[in-house]
Scaffold this motif. Structure first.
Motif, PDB file in Angstrom:
ATOM      1  N   UNK A 282      61.111  89.912   4.927  1.00  0.00           N
ATOM      2  CA  UNK A 282      61.319  91.338   4.644  1.00  0.00           C
ATOM      3  C   UNK A 282      61.286  92.109   5.956  1.00  0.00           C
TER       4      UNK A 282
ATOM      5  N   UNK B  22      61.313  95.932   7.512  1.00  0.00           N
ATOM      6  CA  UNK B  22      61.051  97.299   7.078  1.00  0.00           C
ATOM      7  C   UNK B  22      61.821  98.318   7.916  1.00  0.00           C
TER       8      UNK B  22
ATOM      9  N   UNK C  62      56.987  98.148  11.215  1.00  0.00           N
ATOM     10  CA  UNK C  62      55.646  97.678  10.845  1.00  0.00           C
ATOM     11  C   UNK C  62      55.190  96.459  11.619  1.00  0.00           C
ATOM     12  N   UNK C  63      55.477  96.441  12.916  1.00  0.00           N
ATOM     13  CA  UNK C  63      54.903  95.379  13.763  1.00  0.00           C
ATOM     14  C   UNK C  63      53.410  95.666  13.900  1.00  0.00           C
ATOM     15  N   UNK C  64      52.624  94.622  14.178  1.00  0.00           N
ATOM     16  CA  UNK C  64      51.186  94.811  14.363  1.00  0.00           C
ATOM     17  C   UNK C  64      50.958  95.287  15.794  1.00  0.00           C
ATOM     18  N   UNK C  65      50.581  96.569  15.987  1.00  0.00           N
ATOM     19  CA  UNK C  65      50.578  97.148  17.341  1.00  0.00           C
ATOM     20  C   UNK C  65      49.522  96.556  18.268  1.00  0.00           C
TER      21      UNK C  65
ATOM     22  N   UNK D   3      54.429  98.716  21.257  1.00  0.00           N
ATOM     23  CA  UNK D   3      54.682 100.098  21.704  1.00  0.00           C
ATOM     24  C   UNK D   3      55.307 100.154  23.088  1.00  0.00           C
TER      25      UNK D   3
ATOM     26  N   UNK E 111      60.235  87.984  13.499  1.00  0.00           N
ATOM     27  CA  UNK E 111      58.980  87.716  12.795  1.00  0.00           C
ATOM     28  C   UNK E 111      59.257  87.247  11.366  1.00  0.00           C
TER      29      UNK E 111
ATOM     30  N   UNK F 205      51.672 100.824   6.025  1.00  0.00           N
ATOM     31  CA  UNK F 205      52.748  99.882   6.343  1.00  0.00           C
ATOM     32  C   UNK F 205      52.226  98.572   6.936  1.00  0.00           C
ATOM     33  N   UNK F 206      51.072  98.636   7.605  1.00  0.00           N
ATOM     34  CA  UNK F 206      50.492  97.432   8.200  1.00  0.00           C
ATOM     35  C   UNK F 206      50.096  96.430   7.115  1.00  0.00           C
TER      36      UNK F 206
ATOM     37  N   UNK G 100      53.259  95.010   5.520  1.00  0.00           N
ATOM     38  CA  UNK G 100      53.886  93.987   6.357  1.00  0.00           C
ATOM     39  C   UNK G 100      53.106  92.682   6.242  1.00  0.00           C
TER      40      UNK G 100
ATOM     41  N   UNK H 146      53.830  91.194   2.919  1.00  0.00           N
ATOM     42  CA  UNK H 146      55.196  90.675   2.849  1.00  0.00           C
ATOM     43  C   UNK H 146      55.318  89.353   3.600  1.00  0.00           C
TER      44      UNK H 146
ATOM     45  N   UNK I 164      42.457  97.226  13.958  1.00  0.00           N
ATOM     46  CA  UNK I 164      43.060  98.554  14.100  1.00  0.00           C
ATOM     47  C   UNK I 164      42.098  99.639  13.642  1.00  0.00           C
TER      48      UNK I 164
ATOM     49  N   UNK J 236      47.379  97.788  23.473  1.00  0.00           N
ATOM     50  CA  UNK J 236      48.594  97.946  22.692  1.00  0.00           C
ATOM     51  C   UNK J 236      48.881  99.378  22.287  1.00  0.00           C
TER      52      UNK J 236
END
Lengths: 254, 310
Positions: A95, A97, A101-104, A149, A163, B188-189, B192, B195, B211, B288
């Motif tokens: 999926x 988006x 919605x990457x993990x920052x 980012x 991903x 959204x985290x 994701x 998903x 986070x 990050x």
């Protein structure tokens, strides 16, 4: 003709009193690209989210590669699956988006190996090799150590595609993958998706890019008011629409 | 153009706008206020250093004495146990409150409600008198027979009672801090992670909590510092922590002020160390979030000394 990969059967979905999907039927064959078009609020994103069970359906069912999604059938009853089983099914469904919605807090490489290592129990080394190969494929081989980012929107969405691919899914779902991007970055993401289409990946893409639909889609589906209004090859739906609603929509966006 | 032109621009107007000189505004009131404050601070510091009441020689005798150092160690232990156990229990409570099970969330809510309502000192005295409440603690079938029992005062001594009291109190606050942090993570985290089929516990540990830490740490830092100083109330249980020992000593020799000063200095030093640790932990969890991380104070000093431009 190849086998049916995704089978959506008379799916209904309501949010409270609002009926978003009112009986949607859709068949996607293995290796085909289906593009879903339609005005905002037509239910296309909701449909996509029901396919990987991010939204539960109220009526109807969905199967992927012959396997019911989110339910187990015994006789005339559908038993809801446990979260653990649903999570396992989702590893076969990629999926992508709208907002990436990457993990920052994880690097690009860590983003890619997280699910293969934790959900599929792949050895870390093997997962990293696959991840590097995929990054190379989306043209970001040199960004494996960067944080999301530090990348442009287009680069972030390409990482998100990589991903999703890292789980080697049977089908890839794209929810408006270019809607959050600056116009000049749309092309690089669409190029990656086109490239995937060429390799025979089964895909369902919700988008507003009519040009992309014409070029890449095997089937174009036009949705409005929670139902499929018209579907067929792009030449039919885009160039010679039979329904008045399709014509009205296309005249506004083209 | 000659320098004369710049010095007297009104005499001969400059043609090139780039040649115009900017004269900064002068803040006379700011200067005056600054000087006044410096004088006041100097007066206060002078008083602090020369007033014989402080008895700096007594302070010197006691600040590193064995009793005091040992008491500091007890204070640190109480703080460490209550922090670790309190935040562990608090995290469990936070996820119970966020859970979809009405039983779990109600129990967590009730716990937080009760333990935030009881003053810590009242609760500590309760635990101190635990044996009056429950003479024996045992293991067995709920509401059924007991297989193994022990006298409650032997199981948990005074220190144990203090740790339990501090932990339970701290957990109620920690629960709300952790819950706030979890709620601050973008929805959204979780979508994701879901998903991608990442297992539920792993989602919490690897995606959500790191986070959430960004929002948790500043408030948690406050709480831990508050707890360090809060351990001083366990003096009511006659535990040999810093404040209790200081009181014992000045009760004996009557040197109240210098001994309070000993406690004050130790609390300030320990708090400063915690603040420093907090800075670096926050920095770790900030990775990050910025394109280029800001330099540490140490790096800043080094850069200033070597006149490097960043």
């Amino acid at each position: 003709m190849s086998a049916v990969m995704v089978d959506v059967h008379s799916v209904h979905k309501s949010f409270g009193p609002l009926e978003v999907l009112r009986g949607v039927d859709l068949k996607v064959r293995s290796g085909e690209v289906t593009v879903i078009l339609g005005p905002s609020g037509s239910g296309k994103s909701t449909l996509l989210r029901t396919i990987n069970h991010l939204e539960k359906v109220n009526r109807g069912w969905i199967s992927i590669d012959g396997e019911l999604i989110g339910y187990r059938r015994s006789g005339d009853k559908l038993h809801e699956l446990k979260e653990k089983e649903v999570l396992k099914q989702r590893t076969g469904i990629g999926f992508v988006f709208q907002n990436f919605n990457l993990f920052p807090h994880l690097t690009v490489l860590e983003n890619l190996i997280e699910a293969p290592v934790s959900a599929l129990r792949r050895p870390r080394k093997e997962a990293e090799e696959t991840a590097r190969r995929l990054l190379d494929r989306v043209g970001l081989a040199d960004k494996s150590g960067a944080y999301p980012r530090q990348l442009s929107g287009g680069q972030q969405q390409r990482v998100a595609i990589a991903r999703a691919l890292a789980l080697e899914p049977k089908v890839l779902l794209f929810d408006e993958p270019t809607s959050a991007l600056d116009p000049e970055l749309v092309g690089e993401v669409l190029d990656v998706i086109k490239d995937l289409a060429g390799t025979g990946t089964t895909m369902i893409v919700v988008t507003h890019e009519i040009g992309f639909a014409r070029e890449v889609a095997d089937t174009v589906v036009f949705m409005d008011g929670g139902v499929v209004v018209e579907q067929g090859p792009p030449s039919a739906v885009l160039d010679n629409p039979q329904q008045e609603r399709t014509r009205a929509f296309l005249s506004k966006v083209l | 153009m000659s320098s004369d032109t710049i010095a007297r621009p009104t005499a001969k107007p400059v043609e090139d706008p780039a040649e115009l000189r900017v004269v900064p505004a002068r803040h006379y009131a700011r200067w005056a206020a600054g000087i006044a404050v410096i004088v006041l601070v100097a007066q206060f510091t002078h008083g602090l250093a020369t007033n014989p009441v402080w008895e700096w020689n007594v302070f010197r005798d006691y600040v590193f004495s064995e009793t005091i150092v040992q008491a500091v160690w007890v204070t640190l232990q109480l703080t460490a146990y209550a922090t670790v156990l309190g935040f562990l229990l608090g995290t469990v409570l936070a996820f119970m409150r966020l859970s979809r099970s009405p039983v779990l969330s109600t129990v967590a809510w009730t716990y937080i409600w009760i333990f935030r309502s009881i003053p810590m000192i009242v609760q500590l005295v309760f635990w101190f008198n635990l044996s009056a409440l429950y003479e024996e603690l045992g293991v067995g079938i709920p509401f059924g027979p007991v297989f193994w029992a022990v006298d409650s005062n032997t199981l948990i001594g005074t220190i144990g009672a203090a740790i339990i009291g501090l932990t339970l109190h701290q957990a109620a606050y920690a629960a709300e801090i952790v819950r706030g942090g979890v709620l601050s993570v973008d929805h959204g985290q979780l979508e994701a992670a879901a998903a991608l089929g990442i297992p539920r516990l792993r989602q919490i540990r690897r995606i959500v909590l790191p986070q959430a830490m960004r929002a948790i740490l500043p408030t948690a830092g406050n709480e831990i510092i508050g707890l360090l100083k809060g351990t001083s109330v366990v003096y009511v249980m006659s535990i040999g922590e810093l404040f209790y020992q200081v009181q014992v000593i000045y009760g004996r020799n009557g040197r109240v002020i210098p001994l309070l000063l000993v406690a004050t200095v130790w609390y300030v030093v320990l708090t400063s160390l915690l603040s420093l640790a907090q800075y670096y932990v926050e920095r770790h969890y900030a990775r990050g979030t910025d394109r280029t991380p800001p330099p540490t104070p140490l790096q800043r000093v080094r850069r200033f000394m070597t006149k490097e431009t960043p």
